[in-house]
Write a protein that holds these residues in place. Structure first.
Motif, PDB file in Angstrom:
ATOM      1  N   VAL A 241       0.814  -1.338   0.056  1.00 27.41           N
ATOM      2  CA  VAL A 241      -0.014   0.005   0.083  1.00 27.41           C
ATOM      3  C   VAL A 241       0.996   1.207  -0.075  1.00 27.41           C
ATOM      4  O   VAL A 241       0.766   2.317  -0.709  1.00 27.41           O
ATOM      5  N   VAL A 242       2.037   1.059   0.783  1.00 31.46           N
ATOM      6  CA  VAL A 242       2.895   2.156   0.975  1.00 31.46           C
ATOM      7  C   VAL A 242       3.487   2.727  -0.679  1.00 31.46           C
ATOM      8  O   VAL A 242       3.485   3.993  -1.037  1.00 31.46           O
ATOM      9  N   THR A 243       3.883   1.708  -1.057  1.00 26.84           N
ATOM     10  CA  THR A 243       4.807   1.991  -2.513  1.00 26.84           C
ATOM     11  C   THR A 243       3.599   2.313  -3.431  1.00 26.84           C
ATOM     12  O   THR A 243       4.021   3.057  -4.456  1.00 26.84           O
ATOM     13  N   ARG A 244       2.411   2.024  -3.278  1.00 25.19           N
ATOM     14  CA  ARG A 244       1.490   2.251  -4.494  1.00 25.19           C
ATOM     15  C   ARG A 244       0.910   3.610  -4.330  1.00 25.19           C
ATOM     16  O   ARG A 244       0.626   4.339  -5.238  1.00 25.19           O
ATOM     17  N   TYR A 245       0.886   3.984  -3.091  1.00 29.38           N
ATOM     18  CA  TYR A 245       0.004   5.349  -3.000  1.00 29.38           C
ATOM     19  C   TYR A 245       0.651   6.400  -2.568  1.00 29.38           C
ATOM     20  O   TYR A 245       0.170   7.648  -2.281  1.00 29.38           O
ATOM     21  N   ALA A 246       2.020   6.243  -1.688  1.00 28.93           N
ATOM     22  CA  ALA A 246       2.790   7.420  -1.483  1.00 28.93           C
ATOM     23  C   ALA A 246       3.784   7.876  -2.350  1.00 28.93           C
ATOM     24  O   ALA A 246       4.302   6.958  -3.286  1.00 28.93           O
ATOM     25  N   ASP A 247       4.075   9.135  -2.427  1.00 32.37           N
ATOM     26  CA  ASP A 247       5.346   9.723  -2.963  1.00 32.37           C
ATOM     27  C   ASP A 247       6.312   9.992  -2.351  1.00 32.37           C
ATOM     28  O   ASP A 247       7.510  10.392  -2.299  1.00 32.37           O
ATOM     29  N   ARG A 248       6.409   9.853  -0.722  1.00 28.64           N
ATOM     30  CA  ARG A 248       7.275  10.034   0.377  1.00 28.64           C
ATOM     31  C   ARG A 248       6.976   9.189   1.388  1.00 28.64           C
ATOM     32  O   ARG A 248       5.634   9.026   1.767  1.00 28.64           O
ATOM     33  N   VAL A 249       7.861   8.874   1.998  1.00 25.65           N
ATOM     34  CA  VAL A 249       7.815   7.971   3.173  1.00 25.65           C
ATOM     35  C   VAL A 249       8.754   8.316   4.188  1.00 25.65           C
ATOM     36  O   VAL A 249       9.938   8.654   4.048  1.00 25.65           O
ATOM     37  N   ILE A 250       8.001   8.303   5.779  1.00 22.28           N
ATOM     38  CA  ILE A 250       8.853   8.526   6.731  1.00 22.28           C
ATOM     39  C   ILE A 250       8.873   7.341   7.563  1.00 22.28           C
ATOM     40  O   ILE A 250       7.818   6.810   8.057  1.00 22.28           O
ATOM     41  N   ALA A 251       9.998   6.738   8.026  1.00 24.50           N
ATOM     42  CA  ALA A 251      10.245   5.693   8.814  1.00 24.50           C
ATOM     43  C   ALA A 251      10.483   6.112  10.334  1.00 24.50           C
ATOM     44  O   ALA A 251      11.663   6.806  10.428  1.00 24.50           O
ATOM     45  N   PHE A 252       9.525   5.640  11.118  1.00 24.45           N
ATOM     46  CA  PHE A 252      10.059   5.891  12.649  1.00 24.45           C
ATOM     47  C   PHE A 252      10.672   4.778  13.266  1.00 24.45           C
ATOM     48  O   PHE A 252      10.180   3.403  13.004  1.00 24.45           O
ATOM     49  N   TYR A 253      11.525   5.145  14.256  1.00 22.86           N
ATOM     50  CA  TYR A 253      11.905   3.783  15.066  1.00 22.86           C
ATOM     51  C   TYR A 253      12.395   4.608  16.345  1.00 22.86           C
ATOM     52  O   TYR A 253      13.052   5.530  16.559  1.00 22.86           O
ATOM     53  N   SER A 254      11.755   3.845  17.458  1.00 27.83           N
ATOM     54  CA  SER A 254      11.977   4.404  18.911  1.00 27.83           C
ATOM     55  C   SER A 254      12.073   5.976  19.052  1.00 27.83           C
ATOM     56  O   SER A 254      12.670   6.379  19.546  1.00 27.83           O
ATOM     57  N   GLY A 255      10.869   6.608  18.518  1.00 28.43           N
ATOM     58  CA  GLY A 255      10.540   7.795  18.368  1.00 28.43           C
ATOM     59  C   GLY A 255      11.236   8.721  17.734  1.00 28.43           C
ATOM     60  O   GLY A 255      10.932  10.076  17.654  1.00 28.43           O
ATOM     61  N   GLY A 256      12.109   8.208  17.033  1.00 25.23           N
ATOM     62  CA  GLY A 256      12.823   9.087  15.955  1.00 25.23           C
ATOM     63  C   GLY A 256      12.696   8.793  14.547  1.00 25.23           C
ATOM     64  O   GLY A 256      12.029   7.650  14.303  1.00 25.23           O
ATOM     65  N   ILE A 257      13.136   9.857  13.527  1.00 21.80           N
ATOM     66  CA  ILE A 257      13.062   9.251  12.130  1.00 21.80           C
ATOM     67  C   ILE A 257      14.267   8.468  11.875  1.00 21.80           C
ATOM     68  O   ILE A 257      15.494   9.425  11.904  1.00 21.80           O
ATOM     69  N   ILE A 258      14.151   7.431  11.180  1.00 21.05           N
ATOM     70  CA  ILE A 258      15.554   6.848  10.725  1.00 21.05           C
ATOM     71  C   ILE A 258      15.490   6.948   9.034  1.00 21.05           C
ATOM     72  O   ILE A 258      16.685   6.609   8.424  1.00 21.05           O
ATOM     73  N   ALA A 259      14.712   7.454   8.443  1.00 23.87           N
ATOM     74  CA  ALA A 259      14.747   7.597   6.825  1.00 23.87           C
ATOM     75  C   ALA A 259      13.653   8.410   6.533  1.00 23.87           C
ATOM     76  O   ALA A 259      12.337   8.450   6.969  1.00 23.87           O
ATOM     77  N   ASP A 260      13.617   9.354   5.604  1.00 23.06           N
ATOM     78  CA  ASP A 260      12.802  10.253   4.835  1.00 23.06           C
ATOM     79  C   ASP A 260      13.035  10.573   3.541  1.00 23.06           C
ATOM     80  O   ASP A 260      14.006  11.408   3.236  1.00 23.06           O
ATOM     81  N   ASP A 261      12.161   9.842   2.723  1.00 18.99           N
ATOM     82  CA  ASP A 261      12.710   9.671   1.139  1.00 18.99           C
ATOM     83  C   ASP A 261      11.513   9.351   0.276  1.00 18.99           C
ATOM     84  O   ASP A 261      10.454   8.988   0.951  1.00 18.99           O
TER      85      ASP A 261
END
Length: 251
Positions: free
Chosen positions: A211-231
């Motif tokens: 679902v993410v890859t089909r409908y998002a043009d940007r993704v933010i990945a969270f881990y332990s309260g922080g952001i580990i990736a944004d692209d």
């Protein structure tokens, strides 16, 4: 802040005792963005959504809507400023019909005072509710009690309620949770079709990477309260930290 960003959450921090739920988060969102938030349970996604929509106050930081800090405002006031949301579990009055749920949602979100002498079921409100239901292909369900409707339809009604006040930012908390795998794409297709032409930025929390890859043009990945990736979805899902801590695909 530049007006190119409809929303800028900066320096957001939130702790529950020794648990850090938000660790100095900084997220900028442009108008009409299609942004997905991913991460395991407890990673901080819903905490972020709750802080942006006023359901939770951050320990520090700002949530800027077109440059205005909305931290400390009630969820109702924030929604009137254009930040609306749906919920993982649909928040509906089940004994009412979908059209009545939308009319009530629109009335609550309106800045106009409710008057005994001005019924909420006026032609303008009814027509607007019907127009929103039609965009979600829900017209056939308009006059049926919500309690009699399938789970996927209830999800769509909850999202339609968030759209009725014409938001600038629309946050969807796990829109496909509780929906069968066969229904996920059709449900999201309906949502995105209903939002076509809207200038609202859409931010959705999602666990299904298809679902993410089909409908998002940007993704933010969270881990332990922080952001580990944004692209872009492709780059985020290829990130070693995301594969290790979010998708579990690291080799």
């Amino acid at each position: 802040m530049s007006n190119e960003f409809v929303l800028h959450a900066r320096g957001l921090k939130k702790s529950f005792g020794a648990v850090i739920a938000a660790d100095d988060l900084d997220v900028k969102v442009t108008a009409a963005a299609r942004l997905s938030l991913i991460g395991s349970n407890g990673a901080g996604k819903t905490t972020f959504v709750n802080m942006v929509t006023g359901y939770m106050k951050p320990d520090s930081g700002e949530v800027l809507l077109y440059g205005r800090n909305v931290v400390g405002l009630s969820p109702r006031k924030i929604s009137r400023l254009g930040v609306c949301r749906s919920f993982q579990i649909p928040q509906l009055c089940e004994t009412m019909t979908p059209i009545d749920n939308l009319i009530v949602a629109g009335t609550i979100a309106s800045s106009e005072k409710i008057s005994f002498f001005r019924p909420v079921h006026d032609r303008r409100n009814v027509d607007h509710a019907l127009e929103i239901l039609a965009r979600f292909d829900l017209t056939d369900y308009a006059d049926q009690p919500v309690e009699q409707l399938p789970g996927g339809v209830r999800k769509l009604i909850d999202i339609a309620m968030a759209l009725v006040s014409r938001p600038r930012v629309l946050l969807l908390d796990e829109p496909t949770s509780g929906v069968s795998s066969e229904e996920k794409f059709p449900l999201m297709d309906r949502v995105m079709t209903a939002l076509a032409g809207e200038k609202a930025a859409v931010i959705f929390v999602e666990h299904d990477m298809d679902v993410v890859t089909r409908y998002a043009d940007r993704v933010i990945a969270f881990y332990s309260g922080g952001i580990i990736a944004d692209d872009t979805p492709e780059r985020v899902l290829a990130d070693p930290k995301v594969q290790e801590f979010v998708t579990g695909t690291a080799r």
